[in-house]
Write a protein that holds these residues in place. Structure first.
Motif, PDB file in Angstrom:
ATOM      1  N   GLY A 194       9.277   4.519   8.948  1.00  0.00           N
ATOM      2  CA  GLY A 194      10.092   3.803   7.979  1.00  0.00           C
ATOM      3  C   GLY A 194       9.847   2.310   8.050  1.00  0.00           C
ATOM      4  N   ILE A 195      10.354   1.576   7.039  1.00  0.00           N
ATOM      5  CA  ILE A 195      10.060   0.144   6.947  1.00  0.00           C
ATOM      6  C   ILE A 195      11.326  -0.705   7.091  1.00  0.00           C
ATOM      7  CG2 ILE A 195       7.999   0.470   5.537  1.00  0.00           C
ATOM      8  CD1 ILE A 195       9.669  -0.152   3.083  1.00  0.00           C
ATOM      9  N   GLN A 196      12.328  -0.186   7.790  1.00  0.00           N
ATOM     10  CA  GLN A 196      13.573  -0.931   7.932  1.00  0.00           C
ATOM     11  C   GLN A 196      13.371  -2.236   8.715  1.00  0.00           C
ATOM     12  OE1 GLN A 196      13.312   2.336   8.508  1.00  0.00           O
ATOM     13  NE2 GLN A 196      14.475   3.129   6.760  1.00  0.00           N
ATOM     14  N   ASP A 197      12.635  -2.157   9.810  1.00  0.00           N
ATOM     15  CA  ASP A 197      12.361  -3.355  10.610  1.00  0.00           C
ATOM     16  C   ASP A 197      11.067  -3.136  11.393  1.00  0.00           C
ATOM     17  OD1 ASP A 197      12.981  -1.835  12.994  1.00  0.00           O
ATOM     18  OD2 ASP A 197      15.094  -2.137  12.499  1.00  0.00           O
ATOM     19  N   PHE A 242       0.836  -1.206   0.000  1.00  0.00           N
ATOM     20  CA  PHE A 242       0.000   0.000   0.000  1.00  0.00           C
ATOM     21  C   PHE A 242       0.867   1.251   0.000  1.00  0.00           C
ATOM     22  CE2 PHE A 242      -4.453  -1.249   1.722  1.00  0.00           C
ATOM     23  CZ  PHE A 242      -4.548  -2.240   0.759  1.00  0.00           C
ATOM     24  N   LEU A 243       1.946   1.180   0.752  1.00  0.00           N
ATOM     25  CA  LEU A 243       2.849   2.331   0.855  1.00  0.00           C
ATOM     26  C   LEU A 243       3.474   2.651  -0.501  1.00  0.00           C
ATOM     27  CD1 LEU A 243       3.737   4.157   3.203  1.00  0.00           C
ATOM     28  CD2 LEU A 243       5.763   2.724   3.455  1.00  0.00           C
ATOM     29  N   TYR A 302      -3.964  -0.810   7.375  1.00  0.00           N
ATOM     30  CA  TYR A 302      -3.764   0.643   7.332  1.00  0.00           C
ATOM     31  C   TYR A 302      -3.020   1.137   8.563  1.00  0.00           C
ATOM     32  CZ  TYR A 302      -6.084   2.077   3.067  1.00  0.00           C
ATOM     33  OH  TYR A 302      -6.382   2.296   1.735  1.00  0.00           O
ATOM     34  N   TYR A 303      -3.266   0.498   9.688  1.00  0.00           N
ATOM     35  CA  TYR A 303      -2.508   0.851  10.897  1.00  0.00           C
ATOM     36  C   TYR A 303      -1.012   0.609  10.666  1.00  0.00           C
ATOM     37  CZ  TYR A 303      -0.359  -0.082  15.451  1.00  0.00           C
ATOM     38  OH  TYR A 303       0.493  -0.107  16.529  1.00  0.00           O
ATOM     39  N   ALA A 304      -0.671  -0.556  10.119  1.00  0.00           N
ATOM     40  CA  ALA A 304       0.730  -0.873   9.829  1.00  0.00           C
ATOM     41  C   ALA A 304       1.297   0.084   8.781  1.00  0.00           C
ATOM     42  CB  ALA A 304       0.845  -2.316   9.352  1.00  0.00           C
ATOM     43  N   LYS A 305       0.477   0.442   7.816  1.00  0.00           N
ATOM     44  CA  LYS A 305       0.918   1.371   6.765  1.00  0.00           C
ATOM     45  C   LYS A 305       1.274   2.727   7.367  1.00  0.00           C
ATOM     46  CE  LYS A 305      -0.830   3.766   2.629  1.00  0.00           C
ATOM     47  NZ  LYS A 305      -0.927   5.116   3.208  1.00  0.00           N
TER      48      LYS A 305
END
Length: 220
Positions: free
Chosen positions: A90-93, A55-56, A80-83
Motif C-alpha cells: 500500500g501507499i499510505q506511508d 506507475f501504480l 519499479y522497486y518502489a512500485k
C-alpha cells in the motif's frame, strides 16, 4: 588513549554476543531512527516514490521525451522497486521502506562478518569484527534513505561473500550465486557498476594465477 582502552576492553564483552543479535540490534535501531527522525522524502527520493505511485495508477508520462525518466533512465529500476513495494504493502506511508532498509543493513552486517571469518578464520579477528560491526551505526542512519542504496549494498556484499567462497573452495555454484547477486545489485543501483569492474578484474587475476600454477606444474 580513550580509543585504545575501548578497543582493548570492549571486544572481550562483545565476543560473547552472537553476531545475529548484534545485527538485529542494528535492525531495531534503524527502525527507531527512521520513526524518530520522521525525515520526509526530498529531491530524487521524492521523485522516485512519486513516479512509482504514478506507475501504480497507470501513468507512464515520465517516460516520454522531456520526462524525468527520459533524462534519468538509470532510475527506472528503483522506480519499479518502489512500485512493487507500494503494490504489495500500500501507499499510505513510507514506513515499509524504512523497515526493509533496516533489514538490508542487517544482512549487510552479517555478511561482512562472514567475509571476515572466511578470509581470516581467527578468534581475535572474530572478536574485532563483532566490535566494529556493533559500532557501525551509519547504516542505521541511512535507513531513512529511500533510494535503493542499502538493497544494492546488501546484494553486493552477499555477492562478494560467495565470490570469496568460490576462491577458497573452487565450487562453481558459489560463483553463480555471486554473479546473480552482483547483477541484482547493479540493476537496483547503477553505482554498483564499479563493483562489477572490481569483480571482473578479480576473476581475471584469479584465472591468470591458476593458469600460471598449471604451467608450473606441467613444467615439473
Amino acid at each position: 588513549m580513550f580509543f585504545i582502552v575501548i578497543t582493548k576492553l570492549l571486544p572481550r564483552y562483545v565476543r560473547k554476543v552472537n553476531i545475529y543479535l548484534i545485527a538485529f540490534i542494528h535492525f531495531l535501531l534503524g527502525i527507531f531512527w527512521a520513526l524518530f527522525s520522521k525525515a520526509p522524502c526530498r529531491a530524487d527520493q521524492l521523485m522516485v516514490t512519486e513516479i512509482a505511485k504514478q506507475f501504480l495508477n497507470g501513468d507512464f508520462s515520465t517516460l516520454n521525451p522531456g520526462g524525468y525518466l527520459c533524462h534519468h533512465p538509470m532510475q527506472l529500476s528503483i522506480v519499479y522497486y518502489a512500485k512493487w513495494i507500494y503494490e504489495f504493502f500500500g501507499i499510505q506511508d513510507n514506513v515499509i521502506f524504512f523497515v526493509l532498509n533496516s533489514l538490508y543493513s542487517m544482512i549487510t552486517l552479517i555478511f561482512v562478518y562472514k567475509i571476515g571469518i572466511l578470509i581470516f578464520d581467527k578468534e581475535k579477528v572474530e572478536n574485532n569484527l563483532k566490535f566494529f560491526i556493533f559500532g557501525f551505526f551509519i547504516l542505521d542512519i541511512l535507513s531513512i534513505f529511500i533510494y535503493g542504496n542499502l538493497l544494492g549494498l546488501a546484494c553486493a556484499v552477499v555477492s562478494l561473500y560467495y565470490l570469496f567462497k568460490y576462491y577458497k573452495f573452487n565450487k562453481k555454484i558459489n560463483l553463480l550465486v555471486s554473479v546473480i547477486f552482483m547483477i541484482f545489485s547493479m540493476s537496483i543501483k547503477s553505482n554498483f557498476l564499479v563493483y562489477y569492474i572490481g569483480f571482473a578484474i578479480s576473476l581475471i587475476i584469479y584465472g591468470l594465477k591458476n593458469k600460471c600454477k598449471l604451467i608450473i606444474l606441467k613444467c615439473y
